[in-house]
Structures are given as C-alpha cells and as structure tokens.
Design a protein around this motif. Structure first.
Motif, short mmCIF file in Angstrom:
data_model
loop_
_atom_site.label_atom_id
_atom_site.label_comp_id
_atom_site.label_asym_id
_atom_site.label_seq_id
_atom_site.Cartn_x
_atom_site.Cartn_y
_atom_site.Cartn_z
N LEU A 1 39.59 41.55 31.27
CA LEU A 1 39.82 42.13 32.58
C LEU A 1 39.22 41.24 33.67
O LEU A 1 38.31 40.45 33.41
CB LEU A 1 39.15 43.51 32.67
CG LEU A 1 39.57 44.56 31.65
CD1 LEU A 1 38.68 45.78 31.76
CD2 LEU A 1 41.03 44.95 31.84
N SER A 2 39.73 41.40 34.88
CA SER A 2 39.16 40.67 36.00
C SER A 2 37.88 41.36 36.45
O SER A 2 37.59 42.50 36.08
CB SER A 2 40.16 40.61 37.16
OG SER A 2 40.31 41.91 37.72
N TYR A 3 37.14 40.66 37.29
CA TYR A 3 35.88 41.19 37.81
C TYR A 3 36.11 42.50 38.57
O TYR A 3 35.36 43.46 38.42
CB TYR A 3 35.22 40.14 38.71
CG TYR A 3 33.86 40.51 39.22
CD1 TYR A 3 32.74 40.37 38.40
CD2 TYR A 3 33.69 41.00 40.51
CE1 TYR A 3 31.48 40.71 38.86
CE2 TYR A 3 32.44 41.35 40.97
CZ TYR A 3 31.34 41.21 40.15
OH TYR A 3 30.10 41.54 40.60
N LYS A 4 37.16 42.54 39.37
CA LYS A 4 37.49 43.75 40.15
C LYS A 4 37.84 44.92 39.24
O LYS A 4 37.47 46.06 39.50
CB LYS A 4 38.65 43.47 41.10
CG LYS A 4 38.33 42.53 42.21
CD LYS A 4 37.86 43.32 43.39
CE LYS A 4 37.74 42.37 44.58
NZ LYS A 4 36.88 42.89 45.58
N GLN A 5 38.58 44.64 38.18
CA GLN A 5 38.96 45.71 37.24
C GLN A 5 37.73 46.28 36.54
O GLN A 5 37.64 47.49 36.32
CB GLN A 5 39.95 45.18 36.21
CG GLN A 5 41.32 44.90 36.78
CD GLN A 5 42.24 44.24 35.76
OE1 GLN A 5 41.81 43.38 34.99
NE2 GLN A 5 43.51 44.64 35.77
N ILE A 6 36.80 45.42 36.17
CA ILE A 6 35.57 45.89 35.53
C ILE A 6 34.76 46.73 36.51
O ILE A 6 34.22 47.77 36.15
CB ILE A 6 34.74 44.70 34.99
CG1 ILE A 6 35.51 43.96 33.90
CG2 ILE A 6 33.40 45.18 34.43
CD1 ILE A 6 34.88 42.67 33.44
N GLU A 7 34.69 46.29 37.77
CA GLU A 7 33.99 47.08 38.79
C GLU A 7 34.63 48.46 38.95
O GLU A 7 33.94 49.46 39.07
CB GLU A 7 33.99 46.35 40.13
CG GLU A 7 32.96 45.27 40.25
CD GLU A 7 32.97 44.63 41.64
OE1 GLU A 7 33.94 44.84 42.40
OE2 GLU A 7 32.01 43.93 41.94
N LEU B 1 36.37 50.05 36.71
CA LEU B 1 36.07 50.80 35.48
C LEU B 1 34.67 51.41 35.55
O LEU B 1 34.49 52.60 35.24
CB LEU B 1 36.18 49.88 34.27
CG LEU B 1 35.77 50.44 32.92
CD1 LEU B 1 36.81 51.44 32.43
CD2 LEU B 1 35.60 49.33 31.91
N LEU B 2 33.69 50.64 35.97
CA LEU B 2 32.32 51.13 36.08
C LEU B 2 32.20 52.22 37.15
O LEU B 2 31.50 53.22 36.96
CB LEU B 2 31.36 49.98 36.38
CG LEU B 2 31.11 49.02 35.24
CD1 LEU B 2 30.34 47.79 35.71
CD2 LEU B 2 30.38 49.71 34.11
#
Length: 151
Positions: free
Chosen positions: A43-49, A51-52
């Motif tokens: 996943l991209s950084y934005k997607q992980i953010e 998700l969190l």
C-alpha cells in the motif's frame, strides 16, 4: 445467592482481563510502525494512514462489544448444557447457575494464550502483523513455519 456473587465476580474479572488484553495489544504491540513495516510493499503511505485512521475511529466498538459477545457466549453455552441436562434426565443434579459457573471458569482457559502472546511479544517484538497473527502458543502450528504448511 452465593453463586450469583461468584458468577458476577468472575464475569467482571474476565471482562477486565479481556479489555486489558485488547488495550495492550492496540497500544503497545500493534503500533503504527508495525503497520507501516507490514504494508509498505502493498500500500501507499496515504493508504496506510487512512487504514490507521479508520482503525482508530472504530476502536471504541471493540471495547463496547466485548461484554455483549462474552455474555452471549457464556449464555449460549450454559443454556445448551442446561437443556442437555433436562433432556438426558435427572441423573445429573445441577442448577443453571452451577452450570454457568463451570462454563465461566472453563472459559478462563482461553485467556492464557492471549496472555502468553502479549508476554512473548513484549520481550520479543514482532516485525510484521503476520508474526502476531500466526503466533499460537501451545499449538502444533508453532513447530512449523507458515511456508511449510500446505494451504
């Protein structure tokens, strides 16, 4: 009346331990760093953010539903065993509260693997979420790696 006090005390103790386990897992073991390490290649950084953030928004639901799930589980198992007692006959002399007390005590055994998991990963931190997911103390699965098991 004595049974009711013991039952309510054990239910409260179990729920407190479960909530502590959930809190400890969320706060200290399932860290943001662990999520970034696990999902950085997928996943991209934005997607992980995102998700969190979504996980944090819905965290309260885990705590709110825990008592209902636990009490439902105890009630269903106790009722089933009591109905079996009624169907089989009067050879087994136990009340519903006796059966419920036995079920609650037996259910405490499921807290042991969670406590072992928390203890283990407190001293030996996980590198990925899969390590936490596939860690099953006391299981034969611990003798093999997840790559050695045929799906």
């Amino acid at each position: 009346m004595q049974n009711a006090k013991v039952i309510s005390g054990l239910i409260t103790l179990n729920l407190l331990i479960m909530v502590f386990i959930l809190f400890y897992l969320q706060k200290y073991l399932l860290t943001e760093e662990l999520f970034y390490t696990t999902f950085q290649s997928q996943l991209s950084y934005k997607q992980i953010e995102k998700l969190l953030e979504s996980q944090q928004n819905w965290n309260w639901l885990k705590y709110a539903l825990q008592p209902f799930i636990y009490l439902t589980r105890i009630l269903v198992i106790s009722t089933t065993l009591y109905l079996i007692k009624i169907i089989v006959g009067k050879t087994f002399n136990a009340t519903f509260s006796d059966i419920s007390l036995a079920v609650i005590k037996a259910d405490m055994i499921f807290l042991i693997p969670a406590i072992i998991k928390i203890t283990w990963f407190t001293f030996y931190p996980a590198n990925t979420l899969e390590e936490i997911q596939y860690f099953m103390p006391g299981s034969v699965f611990q003798l093999f790696t997840d790559q050695e098991i045929v799906p």
